[in-house]
Design a protein around this motif. Sequence first.
Motif, mmCIF file in Angstrom:
data_model
loop_
_atom_site.group_PDB
_atom_site.id
_atom_site.type_symbol
_atom_site.label_atom_id
_atom_site.label_comp_id
_atom_site.label_asym_id
_atom_site.label_seq_id
_atom_site.Cartn_x
_atom_site.Cartn_y
_atom_site.Cartn_z
ATOM 1 N N SER A 1 -12.654 36.392 51.686
ATOM 2 C CA SER A 1 -12.545 36.870 50.350
ATOM 3 C C SER A 1 -10.691 37.291 50.373
ATOM 4 O O SER A 1 -10.391 37.698 51.307
ATOM 5 C CB SER A 1 -13.107 38.015 50.164
ATOM 6 N N ASP A 2 -10.296 37.066 49.072
ATOM 7 C CA ASP A 2 -8.914 37.492 48.839
ATOM 8 C C ASP A 2 -8.721 38.913 48.815
ATOM 9 O O ASP A 2 -7.693 39.505 48.967
ATOM 10 C CB ASP A 2 -8.488 37.139 47.552
ATOM 11 N N ARG A 26 -5.065 38.350 51.953
ATOM 12 C CA ARG A 26 -4.446 36.961 51.409
ATOM 13 C C ARG A 26 -4.455 36.898 50.177
ATOM 14 O O ARG A 26 -5.216 37.336 49.112
ATOM 15 C CB ARG A 26 -5.504 35.691 51.708
ATOM 16 N N ASP A 27 -3.283 36.190 49.432
ATOM 17 C CA ASP A 27 -3.142 36.245 48.159
ATOM 18 C C ASP A 27 -3.028 34.624 47.704
ATOM 19 O O ASP A 27 -2.430 33.703 48.395
ATOM 20 C CB ASP A 27 -1.693 36.776 47.659
ATOM 21 N N ARG A 28 -3.827 34.260 46.737
ATOM 22 C CA ARG A 28 -4.113 32.963 46.297
ATOM 23 C C ARG A 28 -2.811 32.185 46.013
ATOM 24 O O ARG A 28 -2.666 30.891 46.350
ATOM 25 C CB ARG A 28 -4.997 32.809 45.012
ATOM 26 N N SER A 29 -1.708 33.077 45.422
ATOM 27 C CA SER A 29 -0.563 32.266 44.955
ATOM 28 C C SER A 29 0.660 32.045 46.227
ATOM 29 O O SER A 29 1.153 31.175 46.293
ATOM 30 C CB SER A 29 0.112 33.077 43.979
#
Length: 371
Positions: A1-2, A26-29
């Motif tokens: 999960s982010d 974690r960052d999606r970008s």
Amino acid sequence: SDELISYSIRGKGRAAGATELHRKWRDRSIGEVIQPMRFVPLLGLSPESETIILRSGNTVSTSVDAIAFGEVQQLSEVSLSGDDVELQVKGLSKGQQTSFNLKVSSESENGQKHNVKVGLKGNTESGEVSYFDQSVRLISYEHIPEIQIVKDCNINVIMVDLKESSGRILYLDGSGDEVDDALIRMGYYVESGALAGKTAAYLSKYDAIVCGIRSVNKNNDLANNIELLHQYAENGGNVIMQYNTSYGLLVEQFSPYSLSISRNRVTEEDSEVRILDSKYRVFNEPNKITLADFDNWVQERGLYFAGEWGEEYIPLIAWHDRGEKDVLGGLLIASHGKGSFIYTGISFFRQLPAGVSGAYRLFDNLIQHKP
């Protein structure tokens, strides 16, 4: 999960005797992000300004923001250096923010400084009455780890005897300084903007145009429209050009008359000062400038003074470090048409944020200067 957050302890150095707590997510970008853990008070304060310029007998209003990093049931009063003032503020949930206004006045004399410590009393979830008096500032850029600064919430009140400080100023940014903020504290209306697309008639609404430090090194808009700046002065405007470095100029001829920049500087903040023409208007109107105004300066007098200049310019101050000869290019003023062009290497960008009253009075005179 982010949104999953994990924690790790990292040893510093090979001995790993000291540890630093980090958070990771974690960052999606941008992918995985690791930052130092932040430890904050339950309630953090943030003053609108850490420095207030105050005339004797006057009152200045300012505000302080309060942000909750946890649950605060109620905030009931504000303390200013020991003086309690009633304040009605409802409780704050985590992440909520409120603000309150303060009025500060003093009868002190020019040059005196006061430190106002701000604090709030509030009830925590457990019912305890706590005192919150710390400000929290986060420095956050993508290329470095976050840096958090937690310190006492203080407001510096500086008494400055200014005879006049009103008018409209256009501030042309350079490499970054706080002089424009200082001008606002003095009472000026300050705009930041570009010269492109403007006309000399449009610029005539400004009482002065002030160029930030190294503006001719960094500001392409200024370099591309330098003739418009000269025309503004010629039509009656007042241009104040703060220091630039001799290397990396975007336009060599930034002055309407011959002027070259040297590496001359005066690094001793208490160095001897000679006013070359005490009757000159800039030392008398609207504030009477004396040698006392050069007391309590910080770090230096100035840097990148003018080295050579045309006869149109008048040098106004001489000073030197111990054992060296006088340098004269720290403050030059030339009439240009109906207006004026000023070049100064004086380190106003250090003196004004530090609250040096004499620097405020001198810069005020530069803004109000009329040829």
